[in-house]
Design a protein around this motif. Structure first.
Motif, PDB file in Angstrom:
ATOM      1  N   GLY A   1      -3.796  66.159 -21.806  1.00  0.00           N
ATOM      2  CA  GLY A   1      -3.081  66.141 -20.535  1.00  0.00           C
ATOM      3  C   GLY A   1      -1.670  65.600 -20.643  1.00  0.00           C
ATOM      4  O   GLY A   1      -0.895  65.695 -19.671  1.00  0.00           O
ATOM      5  N   TRP A   2      -1.316  65.043 -21.806  1.00  0.00           N
ATOM      6  CA  TRP A   2       0.029  64.506 -21.989  1.00  0.00           C
ATOM      7  C   TRP A   2       1.042  65.638 -21.952  1.00  0.00           C
ATOM      8  O   TRP A   2       0.918  66.632 -22.642  1.00  0.00           O
ATOM      9  CB  TRP A   2       0.121  63.752 -23.308  1.00  0.00           C
ATOM     10  N   ARG A   3       2.063  65.469 -21.138  1.00  0.00           N
ATOM     11  CA  ARG A   3       3.109  66.471 -20.946  1.00  0.00           C
ATOM     12  C   ARG A   3       4.345  66.047 -21.720  1.00  0.00           C
ATOM     13  O   ARG A   3       4.892  64.982 -21.494  1.00  0.00           O
ATOM     14  CB  ARG A   3       3.411  66.592 -19.450  1.00  0.00           C
ATOM     15  N   ILE A   4       4.768  66.889 -22.647  1.00  0.00           N
ATOM     16  CA  ILE A   4       5.873  66.576 -23.550  1.00  0.00           C
ATOM     17  C   ILE A   4       7.087  67.415 -23.165  1.00  0.00           C
ATOM     18  O   ILE A   4       6.980  68.645 -23.031  1.00  0.00           O
ATOM     19  CB  ILE A   4       5.478  66.874 -25.010  1.00  0.00           C
ATOM     20  N   GLU A   5       8.228  66.781 -22.966  1.00  0.00           N
ATOM     21  CA  GLU A   5       9.457  67.493 -22.631  1.00  0.00           C
ATOM     22  C   GLU A   5      10.376  67.546 -23.847  1.00  0.00           C
ATOM     23  O   GLU A   5      10.628  66.520 -24.483  1.00  0.00           O
ATOM     24  CB  GLU A   5      10.175  66.821 -21.457  1.00  0.00           C
ATOM     25  N   LEU A   6      10.873  68.741 -24.151  1.00  0.00           N
ATOM     26  CA  LEU A   6      11.733  68.943 -25.308  1.00  0.00           C
ATOM     27  C   LEU A   6      12.954  69.751 -24.910  1.00  0.00           C
ATOM     28  O   LEU A   6      12.822  70.809 -24.284  1.00  0.00           O
ATOM     29  CB  LEU A   6      10.977  69.690 -26.415  1.00  0.00           C
ATOM     30  N   GLU A   7      14.123  69.252 -25.270  1.00  0.00           N
ATOM     31  CA  GLU A   7      15.327  70.044 -25.073  1.00  0.00           C
ATOM     32  C   GLU A   7      15.571  70.847 -26.349  1.00  0.00           C
ATOM     33  O   GLU A   7      15.486  70.332 -27.460  1.00  0.00           O
ATOM     34  CB  GLU A   7      16.535  69.157 -24.764  1.00  0.00           C
ATOM     35  N   ARG A   8      15.875  72.118 -26.188  1.00  0.00           N
ATOM     36  CA  ARG A   8      15.951  73.025 -27.324  1.00  0.00           C
ATOM     37  C   ARG A   8      16.939  74.140 -27.031  1.00  0.00           C
ATOM     38  O   ARG A   8      17.362  74.326 -25.889  1.00  0.00           O
ATOM     39  CB  ARG A   8      14.575  73.644 -27.597  1.00  0.00           C
ATOM     40  N   LEU A   9      17.285  74.869 -28.062  1.00  0.00           N
ATOM     41  CA  LEU A   9      18.090  76.059 -27.890  1.00  0.00           C
ATOM     42  C   LEU A   9      17.195  77.275 -27.704  1.00  0.00           C
ATOM     43  O   LEU A   9      16.159  77.404 -28.365  1.00  0.00           O
ATOM     44  CB  LEU A   9      18.992  76.290 -29.106  1.00  0.00           C
ATOM     45  N   ALA A  10      17.584  78.158 -26.817  1.00  0.00           N
ATOM     46  CA  ALA A  10      16.864  79.416 -26.648  1.00  0.00           C
ATOM     47  C   ALA A  10      17.214  80.385 -27.762  1.00  0.00           C
ATOM     48  O   ALA A  10      16.386  81.186 -28.200  1.00  0.00           O
ATOM     49  CB  ALA A  10      17.193  80.029 -25.284  1.00  0.00           C
ATOM     50  N   THR A  11      18.446  80.352 -28.212  1.00  0.00           N
ATOM     51  CA  THR A  11      18.891  81.138 -29.363  1.00  0.00           C
ATOM     52  C   THR A  11      19.731  80.215 -30.230  1.00  0.00           C
ATOM     53  O   THR A  11      20.191  79.166 -29.778  1.00  0.00           O
ATOM     54  CB  THR A  11      19.747  82.345 -28.942  1.00  0.00           C
ATOM     55  N   SER A  12      19.945  80.613 -31.474  1.00  0.00           N
ATOM     56  CA  SER A  12      20.767  79.753 -32.320  1.00  0.00           C
ATOM     57  C   SER A  12      21.382  80.556 -33.444  1.00  0.00           C
ATOM     58  O   SER A  12      20.928  81.643 -33.783  1.00  0.00           O
ATOM     59  CB  SER A  12      19.928  78.612 -32.925  1.00  0.00           C
ATOM     60  N   GLN A  13      22.409  79.985 -34.021  1.00  0.00           N
ATOM     61  CA  GLN A  13      22.908  80.461 -35.294  1.00  0.00           C
ATOM     62  C   GLN A  13      21.976  79.928 -36.389  1.00  0.00           C
ATOM     63  O   GLN A  13      21.187  78.997 -36.165  1.00  0.00           O
ATOM     64  CB  GLN A  13      24.342  79.978 -35.517  1.00  0.00           C
ATOM     65  N   LEU A  14      22.078  80.514 -37.565  1.00  0.00           N
ATOM     66  CA  LEU A  14      21.156  80.163 -38.644  1.00  0.00           C
ATOM     67  C   LEU A  14      21.154  78.673 -38.948  1.00  0.00           C
ATOM     68  O   LEU A  14      20.101  78.069 -39.162  1.00  0.00           O
ATOM     69  CB  LEU A  14      21.521  80.963 -39.904  1.00  0.00           C
ATOM     70  N   GLU A  15      22.337  78.051 -38.944  1.00  0.00           N
ATOM     71  CA  GLU A  15      22.416  76.639 -39.295  1.00  0.00           C
ATOM     72  C   GLU A  15      21.871  75.727 -38.199  1.00  0.00           C
ATOM     73  O   GLU A  15      21.788  74.520 -38.382  1.00  0.00           O
ATOM     74  CB  GLU A  15      23.865  76.249 -39.611  1.00  0.00           C
ATOM     75  N   GLN A  16      21.468  76.302 -37.060  1.00  0.00           N
ATOM     76  CA  GLN A  16      20.970  75.493 -35.947  1.00  0.00           C
ATOM     77  C   GLN A  16      19.485  75.706 -35.685  1.00  0.00           C
ATOM     78  O   GLN A  16      18.991  75.379 -34.610  1.00  0.00           O
ATOM     79  CB  GLN A  16      21.750  75.831 -34.669  1.00  0.00           C
ATOM     80  N   VAL A  17      18.750  76.230 -36.672  1.00  0.00           N
ATOM     81  CA  VAL A  17      17.335  76.528 -36.430  1.00  0.00           C
ATOM     82  C   VAL A  17      16.525  75.274 -36.098  1.00  0.00           C
ATOM     83  O   VAL A  17      15.463  75.364 -35.479  1.00  0.00           O
ATOM     84  CB  VAL A  17      16.703  77.270 -37.630  1.00  0.00           C
ATOM     85  N   GLY A  18      17.013  74.096 -36.501  1.00  0.00           N
ATOM     86  CA  GLY A  18      16.317  72.865 -36.157  1.00  0.00           C
ATOM     87  C   GLY A  18      16.385  72.516 -34.693  1.00  0.00           C
ATOM     88  O   GLY A  18      15.718  71.579 -34.242  1.00  0.00           O
ATOM     89  N   LEU A  19      17.157  73.269 -33.929  1.00  0.00           N
ATOM     90  CA  LEU A  19      17.273  73.032 -32.489  1.00  0.00           C
ATOM     91  C   LEU A  19      16.373  73.964 -31.689  1.00  0.00           C
ATOM     92  O   LEU A  19      16.434  73.984 -30.465  1.00  0.00           O
ATOM     93  CB  LEU A  19      18.721  73.217 -32.049  1.00  0.00           C
ATOM     94  N   GLN A  20      15.523  74.741 -32.385  1.00  0.00           N
ATOM     95  CA  GLN A  20      14.543  75.590 -31.722  1.00  0.00           C
ATOM     96  C   GLN A  20      13.144  75.068 -32.011  1.00  0.00           C
ATOM     97  O   GLN A  20      12.942  74.247 -32.906  1.00  0.00           O
ATOM     98  CB  GLN A  20      14.669  77.044 -32.206  1.00  0.00           C
ATOM     99  N   LEU A  21      12.163  75.563 -31.252  1.00  0.00           N
ATOM    100  CA  LEU A  21      10.770  75.159 -31.448  1.00  0.00           C
ATOM    101  C   LEU A  21      10.101  76.133 -32.396  1.00  0.00           C
ATOM    102  O   LEU A  21       9.919  77.304 -32.072  1.00  0.00           O
ATOM    103  CB  LEU A  21      10.035  75.126 -30.100  1.00  0.00           C
ATOM    104  N   TRP A  22       9.745  75.642 -33.581  1.00  0.00           N
ATOM    105  CA  TRP A  22       9.066  76.467 -34.579  1.00  0.00           C
ATOM    106  C   TRP A  22       7.562  76.362 -34.399  1.00  0.00           C
ATOM    107  O   TRP A  22       7.020  75.299 -34.103  1.00  0.00           O
ATOM    108  CB  TRP A  22       9.451  76.003 -35.981  1.00  0.00           C
ATOM    109  N   ALA A  23       6.875  77.477 -34.631  1.00  0.00           N
ATOM    110  CA  ALA A  23       5.429  77.511 -34.447  1.00  0.00           C
ATOM    111  C   ALA A  23       4.707  76.550 -35.381  1.00  0.00           C
ATOM    112  O   ALA A  23       3.662  75.996 -35.035  1.00  0.00           O
ATOM    113  CB  ALA A  23       4.916  78.938 -34.666  1.00  0.00           C
ATOM    114  N   GLY A  24       5.258  76.338 -36.586  1.00  0.00           N
ATOM    115  CA  GLY A  24       4.609  75.430 -37.525  1.00  0.00           C
ATOM    116  C   GLY A  24       4.453  74.031 -36.984  1.00  0.00           C
ATOM    117  O   GLY A  24       3.521  73.302 -37.367  1.00  0.00           O
ATOM    118  N   ALA A  25       5.357  73.601 -36.099  1.00  0.00           N
ATOM    119  CA  ALA A  25       5.245  72.263 -35.507  1.00  0.00           C
ATOM    120  C   ALA A  25       3.986  72.141 -34.663  1.00  0.00           C
ATOM    121  O   ALA A  25       3.381  71.065 -34.580  1.00  0.00           O
ATOM    122  CB  ALA A  25       6.483  71.953 -34.662  1.00  0.00           C
ATOM    123  N   LEU A  26       3.568  73.238 -34.042  1.00  0.00           N
ATOM    124  CA  LEU A  26       2.333  73.216 -33.256  1.00  0.00           C
ATOM    125  C   LEU A  26       1.116  73.116 -34.168  1.00  0.00           C
ATOM    126  O   LEU A  26       0.153  72.404 -33.867  1.00  0.00           O
ATOM    127  CB  LEU A  26       2.240  74.479 -32.394  1.00  0.00           C
TER     128      LEU A  26
END
Length: 298
Positions: free
Chosen positions: A79-104
């Motif tokens: 039930g814990w609700r986690i808020e994350l600020e992220r980019l919807a799109t990115s340049q290649l060098e900014q992939v760390g600002l998106q949510l990757w499936a592996g993190a799940l």
């Protein structure tokens, strides 16, 4: 805290869009913190009661689970609700600002086996948005959160603070130039007992540096690296094209460096978020091989 500024962050013309997040991932979209930003999103996801994993077979068809979810430790985080600020799109060098499936996937492991991190000193390498560091902290670990990008580190700090973990240290750590050990330093990567990483194997040069750093850490104090990844596609910072050869190369590097890679059966790891497990996901535990016994000839 405002998200980090970047020349391409407010554009929806990024190189990478719609291929990072897990299939069927349910995210609650919140009003963005930065007025007028098109690329930045404030999203929320919720920890659910564990469900048996529904996975794809080799043909891409969904295979329904045949049994109930395996037993799991009660974490109190359902039930814990986690808020994350992220980019919807990115340049290649900014992939760390998106949510990757592996993190799940890695988060599912932590929620299923909290004893891996509880009460231990944990360092996440290439933390991105900081989801796994946040979960490890909630599960009772002493966490150091790191990423090679200063922009990702700034955003990660904001995400941790937003979710009540503002005291977790976040530092820039470049795998090709790690810091020297600092005796007694609380934020020292060399003090870590457990290492975490999600979707960090996507560029040949970076993966080689990552393997070398992991080998050094595992031969110092760390006992294991728990790493998740998606094997389907990687992006090379050198060729700017999708690559599929990096992970096998990484495994070869691990063997040469005296590391043992054990694949964790994902069918035994329940799903705690609303998403579908792709057959391309892999979860591994990496340890240093035991030294052969010395010859004790008479």
């Amino acid at each position: 805290m405002e998200p980090p500024s970047a020349s391409d962050s407010d554009s929806e013309e990024g190189d990478i869009c719609g291929i990072i997040e897990a299939d069927g991932l349910a995210l609650e979209e919140l009003p963005p913190l930065s007025a007028g930003s098109k690329a930045w999103r404030l999203s929320a996801l919720q920890v659910r009661a564990p469900q048996p994993p529904c996975q794809e077979d080799e043909d891409g068809d969904l295979v329904m689970p045949r049994a109930a979810a395996p037993e799991y430790a009660e974490t109190g985080l359902v039930g814990w609700r986690i808020e994350l600020e992220r980019l919807a799109t990115s340049q290649l060098e900014q992939v760390g600002l998106q949510l990757w499936a592996g993190a799940l996937v890695l988060s599912d492991l932590l929620l299923t086996r909290p004893e891996l991190v509880r009460g231990r000193t944990v360092c996440e390498l290439g933390a991105g948005l900081g989801l796994c560091s946040l979960l490890a902290w909630r599960l009772g670990a002493h966490v150091l959160c790191t990423d090679g990008s200063a922009e990702a580190v700034a955003n990660c700090q904001a995400n941790l603070k937003r979710n009540g973990a503002g005291e977790v240290p976040v530092e820039v750590l470049r795998w090709e130039a790690p810091p020297t050990p600092k005796e007694g330093h609380a934020g020292d990567v060399w003090a870590a007992e457990v290492l975490l990483a999600a979707d960090v194997i996507y560029d040949a040069a970076a993966a080689h540096s990552f393997a070398q750093l992991v080998a050094s850490l595992l031969k110092t104090k760390a006992t294991a690296l728990y790493m998740s990844l998606e094997k389907r596609i990687y992006f090379s910072a050198t060729t700017l094209k999708s690559e599929v050869s990096v992970y096998p190369q990484f495994l070869d590097d691990c063997a040469l460096l005296g590391l043992e890679v054990e694949v964790i059966d994902l069918s035994e790891i329940p799903v705690h978020f609303k998403y579908l497990r792709s057959r391309f996901y892999e979860l591994v535990a990496i340890t240093a091989k035991a030294a052969p016994p010395k010859d004790t000839a008479d």
